[in-house]
Scaffold this motif. Structure first.
Motif, short mmCIF file in Angstrom:
data_model
loop_
_atom_site.label_atom_id
_atom_site.label_comp_id
_atom_site.label_asym_id
_atom_site.label_seq_id
_atom_site.Cartn_x
_atom_site.Cartn_y
_atom_site.Cartn_z
N ALA A 68 0.26 -1.40 -0.06
CA ALA A 68 -0.08 0.12 0.04
C ALA A 68 1.06 1.55 0.03
O ALA A 68 1.74 1.50 0.57
CB ALA A 68 -1.28 0.01 0.89
N ALA A 69 0.79 2.26 -0.59
CA ALA A 69 0.90 3.65 -1.03
C ALA A 69 0.52 5.30 -1.70
O ALA A 69 -0.62 3.75 -1.83
CB ALA A 69 2.46 3.04 -1.61
N GLN A 70 0.85 5.36 -1.48
CA GLN A 70 0.16 6.59 -2.27
C GLN A 70 1.55 7.42 -3.20
O GLN A 70 2.42 7.42 -2.69
CB GLN A 70 -0.38 7.92 -1.62
N VAL A 71 0.72 7.12 -4.50
CA VAL A 71 2.20 7.56 -5.26
C VAL A 71 2.25 8.93 -5.85
O VAL A 71 0.21 9.54 -6.60
CB VAL A 71 2.60 6.63 -6.78
N TYR A 72 2.85 9.88 -6.58
CA TYR A 72 2.23 10.76 -7.04
C TYR A 72 3.22 11.02 -8.72
O TYR A 72 5.21 10.79 -7.85
CB TYR A 72 2.15 12.12 -6.86
N VAL A 73 3.35 12.34 -9.31
CA VAL A 73 5.10 12.30 -10.14
C VAL A 73 5.40 13.82 -9.77
O VAL A 73 4.35 14.77 -9.75
CB VAL A 73 4.39 11.88 -11.80
N GLN A 74 6.44 13.70 -9.81
CA GLN A 74 6.67 15.64 -10.08
C GLN A 74 8.19 15.06 -11.68
O GLN A 74 8.14 14.38 -12.45
CB GLN A 74 8.18 15.32 -9.02
N PHE A 75 7.80 16.92 -12.12
CA PHE A 75 8.11 17.08 -13.24
C PHE A 75 8.57 18.30 -13.26
O PHE A 75 7.90 19.49 -12.31
CB PHE A 75 6.96 16.09 -14.47
N GLY A 76 9.41 18.68 -14.68
CA GLY A 76 9.58 20.09 -15.19
C GLY A 76 11.43 19.45 -15.97
O GLY A 76 11.28 18.86 -15.99
N VAL A 77 11.19 20.95 -16.11
CA VAL A 77 12.41 21.30 -17.27
C VAL A 77 13.61 20.90 -16.70
O VAL A 77 14.51 20.60 -17.03
CB VAL A 77 12.73 22.47 -17.73
N ASP A 78 14.05 20.24 -15.02
CA ASP A 78 15.28 20.22 -14.84
C ASP A 78 14.38 19.70 -13.67
O ASP A 78 13.39 18.96 -13.49
CB ASP A 78 15.80 21.41 -14.61
N THR A 79 15.49 18.68 -12.48
CA THR A 79 15.92 18.12 -11.61
C THR A 79 15.70 18.60 -10.41
O THR A 79 15.12 17.94 -9.45
CB THR A 79 17.24 16.77 -11.82
N THR A 80 15.06 20.26 -10.77
CA THR A 80 14.84 20.92 -9.45
C THR A 80 12.36 20.51 -9.64
O THR A 80 11.86 20.91 -8.84
CB THR A 80 14.75 21.96 -9.73
N TYR A 81 12.49 20.23 -10.64
CA TYR A 81 10.87 19.72 -11.20
C TYR A 81 9.82 20.97 -10.78
O TYR A 81 9.80 21.22 -11.80
CB TYR A 81 10.61 18.68 -10.03
N GLY A 82 8.86 21.12 -9.57
CA GLY A 82 8.07 21.96 -9.66
C GLY A 82 7.28 21.83 -9.92
O GLY A 82 5.95 22.93 -9.43
N PHE A 83 6.80 20.57 -10.98
CA PHE A 83 4.81 20.87 -10.64
C PHE A 83 5.24 19.46 -9.88
O PHE A 83 5.76 17.97 -10.40
CB PHE A 83 4.62 20.65 -12.85
N ASP A 84 3.62 18.80 -9.68
CA ASP A 84 3.23 17.91 -9.08
C ASP A 84 2.19 17.41 -9.89
O ASP A 84 1.12 18.32 -10.17
CB ASP A 84 3.65 17.45 -7.70
N THR A 85 1.96 15.69 -10.02
CA THR A 85 0.67 15.22 -10.58
C THR A 85 -0.17 15.06 -8.69
O THR A 85 0.30 15.55 -7.91
CB THR A 85 0.35 14.20 -10.82
N SER A 86 -1.42 14.53 -9.29
CA SER A 86 -2.40 14.27 -7.99
C SER A 86 -1.70 12.84 -7.65
O SER A 86 -0.66 12.42 -8.52
CB SER A 86 -3.25 14.06 -8.20
N ALA A 87 -1.83 12.48 -6.25
CA ALA A 87 -1.58 11.36 -6.04
C ALA A 87 -2.71 10.24 -5.59
O ALA A 87 -3.69 10.31 -6.77
CB ALA A 87 -1.21 11.53 -4.40
N ILE A 88 -2.06 9.07 -6.10
CA ILE A 88 -3.26 7.86 -6.32
C ILE A 88 -3.56 6.78 -5.48
O ILE A 88 -1.79 6.73 -4.84
CB ILE A 88 -2.98 7.06 -8.53
N ALA A 89 -3.98 5.98 -4.93
CA ALA A 89 -3.33 5.02 -4.09
C ALA A 89 -3.60 4.07 -4.46
O ALA A 89 -4.05 3.43 -4.99
CB ALA A 89 -4.97 5.33 -3.31
N ILE A 90 -2.28 2.75 -4.17
CA ILE A 90 -2.07 1.72 -4.03
C ILE A 90 -2.90 0.80 -2.94
O ILE A 90 -2.27 1.16 -1.90
CB ILE A 90 -0.39 1.67 -3.98
N PRO A 91 -3.03 -0.54 -3.52
CA PRO A 91 -4.28 -0.77 -1.85
C PRO A 91 -3.31 -2.41 -1.73
O PRO A 91 -1.86 -1.51 -1.37
CB PRO A 91 -4.77 -1.73 -3.20
#
Length: 525
Positions: A68-91
């Motif tokens: 079980a976990a919560q997962v989201y993705v960080q993204f951006g034009v470099d490895t400081t990212y800066g943008f997130d998606t929503s989190a999705i639950a894993i059973p």
């Protein structure tokens, strides 16, 4: 090798020393502390896989977990990212998850990684991945111009635009960042109609009403899509009429249009139109086909369970403007405090409250807000009411009692004085539009326009939205100084508002462009 991680920062020097040794060597004994600080080991994490989707601005990020976990993705034009998606639950049993990553510019390389949070609070990062977005045909991108006054800081986030058909084949549903870059769009068969409107759902999908580019147009379609443009759910007016007949409701819908609500209980509230024939109405001798509005409540199984018709609750002989398009409803709002509905009737110059009570209400009209309605305005000047309005929405946390309503006051049918003089009539003042905020007091049946900003006259469409900063976001559609486009701008919430940011659509009108914190519910960019 599984590296132990710290669950809570130790509060004793021995713990800090132990942590230093572990991090330095990757192995060793953990030092216990009397304050019960604890360590745990992270599971092995298989690297995620990033692939393109049919939308060149959207990536698909797949990753598998064993618990079980919560997962989201960080993204951006470099490895400081800066943008997130929503989190999705894993059973608890674990499994794979797919996260759509959207909000990226065309022809740009992005870095992204998944961030995993386990049930005990421990977090783990996937390795960094790169993804290069595809190209977008420049002739299909809505033309925009952005200006920011010196020293201004506009709201971060995105602008979700519901546009009309402009030059051939341009996108009509698109999102832009504050700099005016296209960061998302939905490409579909434009024969289905234009979006009026599109709404971001709590599950991360978008809910669309697609109806004709001219009015009144028959038909229409409801779609729920994901960010890649995959259709999750869809139905047409023909489907809706079949469902109504099967449920025993004696109405035939002409079109679905202008607005839709997704309620917390999973119901959809549809705004529809139907024709009924009348004889010898006031000012209309003989037979007249009148177009009026219906509200239809669909349960999660697409069964109509509650239906309201304006013909059953309003006087068809009251028709201030553009009859026989009698009511021309264009906005729905849900009052969460009492479970009732607010409905904006453009051609009645009213916002009405309907006894819905989450599907158990009588459908009676509880009040009419506007000129010749049930409320007393704190002004003797009838011109201070709103007229031919769009985007009536509840701006305050509460939705009953003393609450705040936002409207875009188009002003087409504005009554200028006690004699009933209409704006734009011979010798009278020209019509004008305002973004307006109205304080509504249900107990005293009083109303006050607490704030208004006069903008270039707009005959239809428009938005008045209150931002978290306190600034006001405005969509001034087809303004008189740009009748084939729109001004979208942010202003200060002052009596003499100052423009903070402006985006102009050059060759497409904007029925409803709104500001969103991001393309993901609950996430601020």
């Amino acid at each position: 090798m599984k590296i132990p991680i710290l669950q809570k920062m130790p509060r004793c020097p021995v713990c800090l020393l132990g942590l230093t040794l572990v991090l330095a060597t990757g192995m060793g004994l953990l030092t216990s502390c009397s304050n019960n600080d604890s360590f745990s080991s992270l599971p092995d994490l298989s690297p995620g896989v990033v692939t393109p989707t049919a939308n060149p601005l959207v990536a698909e990020y797949n990753i598998s977990l064993s618990q079980a976990a919560q997962v989201y993705v960080q993204f951006g034009v470099d490895t400081t990212y800066g943008f997130d998606t929503s989190a999705i639950a894993i059973p608890a049993a674990g499994g794979g998850v797919t996260i759509l990553v959207a909000g990226m510019k065309a022809s740009t390389t992005y870095h992204m990684r998944a961030v995993v949070t386990y049930s005990d609070g421990a977090t783990q990062d996937d390795s960094d991945h790169t993804f290069t977005t595809g190209t977008v045909d420049a002739t299909r991108i809505p033309q925009v111009q952005v200006s920011v006054p010196a020293g201004s800081t506009p709201a971060s986030g995105i602008e979700l635009a519901c546009l009309s058909l402009g030059n051939a084949n341009q996108f009509v549903l698109a999102a832009f960042d504050p700099q005016g870059n296209l960061v998302w769009y939905y490409d579909y068969n434009l024969a289905l109609g234009i979006p009026n409107p599109a709404k971001l759902l709590q599950n991360g999908h978008l809910l669309l009403v697609l109806s004709g580019n001219s009015w009144p147009s028959p038909g229409g379609e409801i779609e729920e899509i994901d960010l890649a443009g995959n259709i999750i759910r869809q139905f047409s007016v023909a489907d809706l009429n079949q469902w109504l007949a099967a449920a025993g409701f004696q109405i035939t819908v002409y079109s679905v249009n202008h607005d839709i609500l997704s309620l917390p209980n999973g119901h959809l509230i549809l705004l529809a139109s139907e024709y009924r024939t009348f004889n010898n109405l006031t000012g209309y001798p003989g037979q007249t086909n009148v177009l009026g509005n219906d509200i239809i409540d669909l349960d999660p199984n697409d069964k109509p369970v509650w239906v309201w018709s304006a013909f059953d609750h309003l006087d068809v002989n009251r028709h201030p403007m553009l009859f026989p398009d009698w009511t021309h409803a264009n906005a729905l709002a849900y009052s969460q405090d009492d479970g009732n509905l607010l409905l904006s009737l453009r051609h009645q110059n009213w916002v009405i409250k309907i006894d819905y009570e989450n599907g158990s209400g009588s459908g009676n009209i509880l009040w009419h807000l506007g000129y010749e309605g049930d409320f007393t305005l704190d002004s003797d000047n009838p011109a201070d009411w709103f007229y031919a309005q769009h985007d009536a929405s509840i701006l305050s946390p509460n939705s009953t009692g003393d609450f705040t309503l936002g409207v875009f006051d188009n002003g087409d049918d504005r009554v200028l004085d006690s004699s009933g003089t209409l704006c734009g009539s011979l010798g009278a003042q020209a019509c004008y539009s305002r973004a307006a905020i109205v304080e509504v007091n249900e107990a005293n049946m009083t109303a006050q326009v607490s704030w208004a900003n006069t903008v270039p006259y707009s005959s239809w469409g428009g938005v008045t939205q209150l931002l978290p900063s306190g600034n006001v976001f405005i969509d001034d559609n087809n303004p008189i100084d740009n009748p084939f486009g729109a001004h979208v701008f942010e202003v200060t919430h002052d009596q003499s508002p100052e423009t903070v940011w402006e985006l102009n659509f050059v060759s497409q009108t904007s029925y409803r462009t709104i500001h969103l914190p991001s393309l993901y519910p609950g996430v601020q960019w």
